[in-house]
Design a protein around this motif. Structure first.
Motif, PDB file in Angstrom:
ATOM      1  N   VAL A 115      46.952  46.164  32.559  1.00 29.44           N
ATOM      2  CA  VAL A 115      46.701  44.997  33.396  1.00 29.44           C
ATOM      3  C   VAL A 115      45.548  44.207  32.807  1.00 29.44           C
ATOM      4  O   VAL A 115      44.762  44.718  32.016  1.00 29.44           O
ATOM      5  CB  VAL A 115      46.365  45.367  34.869  1.00 29.44           C
ATOM      6  CG1 VAL A 115      47.565  45.964  35.571  1.00 29.44           C
ATOM      7  CG2 VAL A 115      45.170  46.289  34.957  1.00 29.44           C
ATOM      8  N   TYR A 172      42.377  41.542  34.174  1.00 29.92           N
ATOM      9  CA  TYR A 172      41.714  41.028  35.358  1.00 29.92           C
ATOM     10  C   TYR A 172      40.317  40.536  35.005  1.00 29.92           C
ATOM     11  O   TYR A 172      39.547  41.260  34.360  1.00 29.92           O
ATOM     12  CB  TYR A 172      41.611  42.115  36.437  1.00 29.92           C
ATOM     13  CG  TYR A 172      40.968  41.628  37.716  1.00 29.92           C
ATOM     14  CD1 TYR A 172      41.672  40.823  38.607  1.00 29.92           C
ATOM     15  CD2 TYR A 172      39.654  41.943  38.020  1.00 29.92           C
ATOM     16  CE1 TYR A 172      41.094  40.364  39.778  1.00 29.92           C
ATOM     17  CE2 TYR A 172      39.057  41.491  39.183  1.00 29.92           C
ATOM     18  CZ  TYR A 172      39.787  40.695  40.057  1.00 29.92           C
ATOM     19  OH  TYR A 172      39.215  40.239  41.215  1.00 29.92           O
ATOM     20  N   SER A 215      51.435  49.312  36.983  1.00 27.79           N
ATOM     21  CA  SER A 215      50.135  48.962  37.553  1.00 27.79           C
ATOM     22  C   SER A 215      50.114  47.481  37.893  1.00 27.79           C
ATOM     23  O   SER A 215      50.819  46.681  37.282  1.00 27.79           O
ATOM     24  CB  SER A 215      48.996  49.299  36.588  1.00 27.79           C
ATOM     25  OG  SER A 215      49.154  48.631  35.358  1.00 27.79           O
ATOM     26  N   VAL A 227      47.134  44.405  39.719  1.00 29.58           N
ATOM     27  CA  VAL A 227      45.780  44.102  40.159  1.00 29.58           C
ATOM     28  C   VAL A 227      45.880  43.129  41.318  1.00 29.58           C
ATOM     29  O   VAL A 227      46.672  42.185  41.279  1.00 29.58           O
ATOM     30  CB  VAL A 227      44.954  43.486  39.018  1.00 29.58           C
ATOM     31  CG1 VAL A 227      43.592  43.030  39.502  1.00 29.58           C
ATOM     32  CG2 VAL A 227      44.804  44.464  37.875  1.00 29.58           C
ATOM     33  N   TYR A 228      45.061  43.368  42.355  1.00 31.20           N
ATOM     34  CA  TYR A 228      45.051  42.453  43.492  1.00 31.20           C
ATOM     35  C   TYR A 228      43.692  42.525  44.174  1.00 31.20           C
ATOM     36  O   TYR A 228      43.204  43.621  44.477  1.00 31.20           O
ATOM     37  CB  TYR A 228      46.153  42.834  44.489  1.00 31.20           C
ATOM     38  CG  TYR A 228      46.290  41.850  45.626  1.00 31.20           C
ATOM     39  CD1 TYR A 228      46.917  40.624  45.435  1.00 31.20           C
ATOM     40  CD2 TYR A 228      45.766  42.136  46.875  1.00 31.20           C
ATOM     41  CE1 TYR A 228      47.041  39.709  46.475  1.00 31.20           C
ATOM     42  CE2 TYR A 228      45.879  41.233  47.920  1.00 31.20           C
ATOM     43  CZ  TYR A 228      46.524  40.022  47.708  1.00 31.20           C
ATOM     44  OH  TYR A 228      46.636  39.121  48.730  1.00 31.20           O
ATOM     45  N   TYR A 286      41.042  45.057  42.974  1.00 33.12           N
ATOM     46  CA  TYR A 286      41.433  46.467  42.864  1.00 33.12           C
ATOM     47  C   TYR A 286      42.582  46.590  41.867  1.00 33.12           C
ATOM     48  O   TYR A 286      43.427  45.715  41.773  1.00 33.12           O
ATOM     49  CB  TYR A 286      41.910  47.016  44.215  1.00 33.12           C
ATOM     50  CG  TYR A 286      40.813  47.153  45.232  1.00 33.12           C
ATOM     51  CD1 TYR A 286      40.135  48.356  45.396  1.00 33.12           C
ATOM     52  CD2 TYR A 286      40.445  46.072  46.027  1.00 33.12           C
ATOM     53  CE1 TYR A 286      39.125  48.481  46.337  1.00 33.12           C
ATOM     54  CE2 TYR A 286      39.430  46.186  46.964  1.00 33.12           C
ATOM     55  CZ  TYR A 286      38.772  47.396  47.110  1.00 33.12           C
ATOM     56  OH  TYR A 286      37.768  47.510  48.034  1.00 33.12           O
ATOM     57  N   VAL A 287      42.611  47.713  41.151  1.00 32.02           N
ATOM     58  CA  VAL A 287      43.737  48.037  40.286  1.00 32.02           C
ATOM     59  C   VAL A 287      44.522  49.160  40.959  1.00 32.02           C
ATOM     60  O   VAL A 287      43.937  50.079  41.546  1.00 32.02           O
ATOM     61  CB  VAL A 287      43.280  48.433  38.864  1.00 32.02           C
ATOM     62  CG1 VAL A 287      42.398  49.659  38.852  1.00 32.02           C
ATOM     63  CG2 VAL A 287      44.474  48.625  37.941  1.00 32.02           C
ATOM     64  N   TYR A 303      44.470  53.766  43.713  1.00 33.72           N
ATOM     65  CA  TYR A 303      43.810  52.488  43.485  1.00 33.72           C
ATOM     66  C   TYR A 303      42.324  52.717  43.249  1.00 33.72           C
ATOM     67  O   TYR A 303      41.756  53.727  43.669  1.00 33.72           O
ATOM     68  CB  TYR A 303      44.026  51.527  44.652  1.00 33.72           C
ATOM     69  CG  TYR A 303      43.345  51.943  45.933  1.00 33.72           C
ATOM     70  CD1 TYR A 303      42.111  51.407  46.288  1.00 33.72           C
ATOM     71  CD2 TYR A 303      43.924  52.875  46.781  1.00 33.72           C
ATOM     72  CE1 TYR A 303      41.476  51.794  47.458  1.00 33.72           C
ATOM     73  CE2 TYR A 303      43.304  53.266  47.951  1.00 33.72           C
ATOM     74  CZ  TYR A 303      42.070  52.715  48.282  1.00 33.72           C
ATOM     75  OH  TYR A 303      41.439  53.109  49.443  1.00 33.72           O
ATOM     76  N   ILE A 321      37.507  47.328  40.964  1.00 31.63           N
ATOM     77  CA  ILE A 321      37.072  46.859  39.655  1.00 31.63           C
ATOM     78  C   ILE A 321      35.670  46.291  39.814  1.00 31.63           C
ATOM     79  O   ILE A 321      35.451  45.346  40.566  1.00 31.63           O
ATOM     80  CB  ILE A 321      38.030  45.789  39.101  1.00 31.63           C
ATOM     81  CG1 ILE A 321      39.453  46.352  39.010  1.00 31.63           C
ATOM     82  CG2 ILE A 321      37.534  45.294  37.744  1.00 31.63           C
ATOM     83  CD1 ILE A 321      40.501  45.314  38.655  1.00 31.63           C
TER      84      ILE A 321
END
Length: 176
Positions: free
Chosen positions: A50, A52, A103, A105-106, A109-110, A123, A126
């Motif tokens: 991911v 981010y 995976s 990311v939102y 958080y991963v 989770y 980050i």
């Protein structure tokens, strides 16, 4: 666009190469050829990745020596991109070794979802310096799946397909 690790027909389990290409303005393909940037510290296959907030993450996977690793490595994306600046660095490892997971990311958080023989969803927050906080388990998938893909949209996470299934599972993501 990054292509991170993986395998080739000539390599039994994993490569460390990381390549990137610039996406055309408007998203219609890439401009120019792929370029090699800083490699992963360990050749990895069947991992998930991911991006981010200026960092790229390589999560789990397997190496030539281990079928399933808990390692999470990250690197800083060059200011304004593309490529990475400096070496990949290990951050907080997964609670258990995985491969074939997905995976997303939102909201800072991963999430690492499913994988070979598991329905687990973990989770981690980050941190502003790119490191990850402690991993926590959350609601598991209804069934174990691998070779799936996951996306987030409008506060929901979707797990799509996988080995021999056309199932789409989804769940709301809590604000925390």
């Amino acid at each position: 666009m990054y292509e991170i690790g993986g395998a080739t027909n000539s390599v039994a389990a994993g490569v460390a190469t990381v390549d990137y290409a610039v996406i055309n303005n408007g998203g219609s393909g890439v401009s120019g050829a792929y370029t090699t940037t800083t490699s992963l510290p360990t050749a990895t296959d069947l991992a998930t990745s991911v991006v981010y907030n200026g960092y790229v993450y390589e999560i789990g996977g397997e190496t030539t020596a281990t079928a399933g690793v808990a390692t999470v490595d990250y690197a800083v994306i060059n200011n304004g991109g593309p490529g990475v600046s400096g070496a990949y660095t290990a951050t907080t490892s997964l609670p258990t070794a995985t491969n074939y997971a997905t995976s997303v990311v939102y909201n800072g958080y991963v999430y690492e979802i499913g994988g070979a023989a598991t329905a687990t969803v973990d989770y981690a927050p980050i941190n502003s310096n790119g490191t990850l906080g402690a991993w926590s388990a959350t609601t598991s998938l209804p069934t174990a799946t691998y070779y799936a893909t996951s996306v987030v949209y409008n506060g929901y996470v979707y797990e799509i397909g996988g080995a021999a299934t056309a199932t789409v599972d989804y769940a709301p993501i809590n604000s925390n």
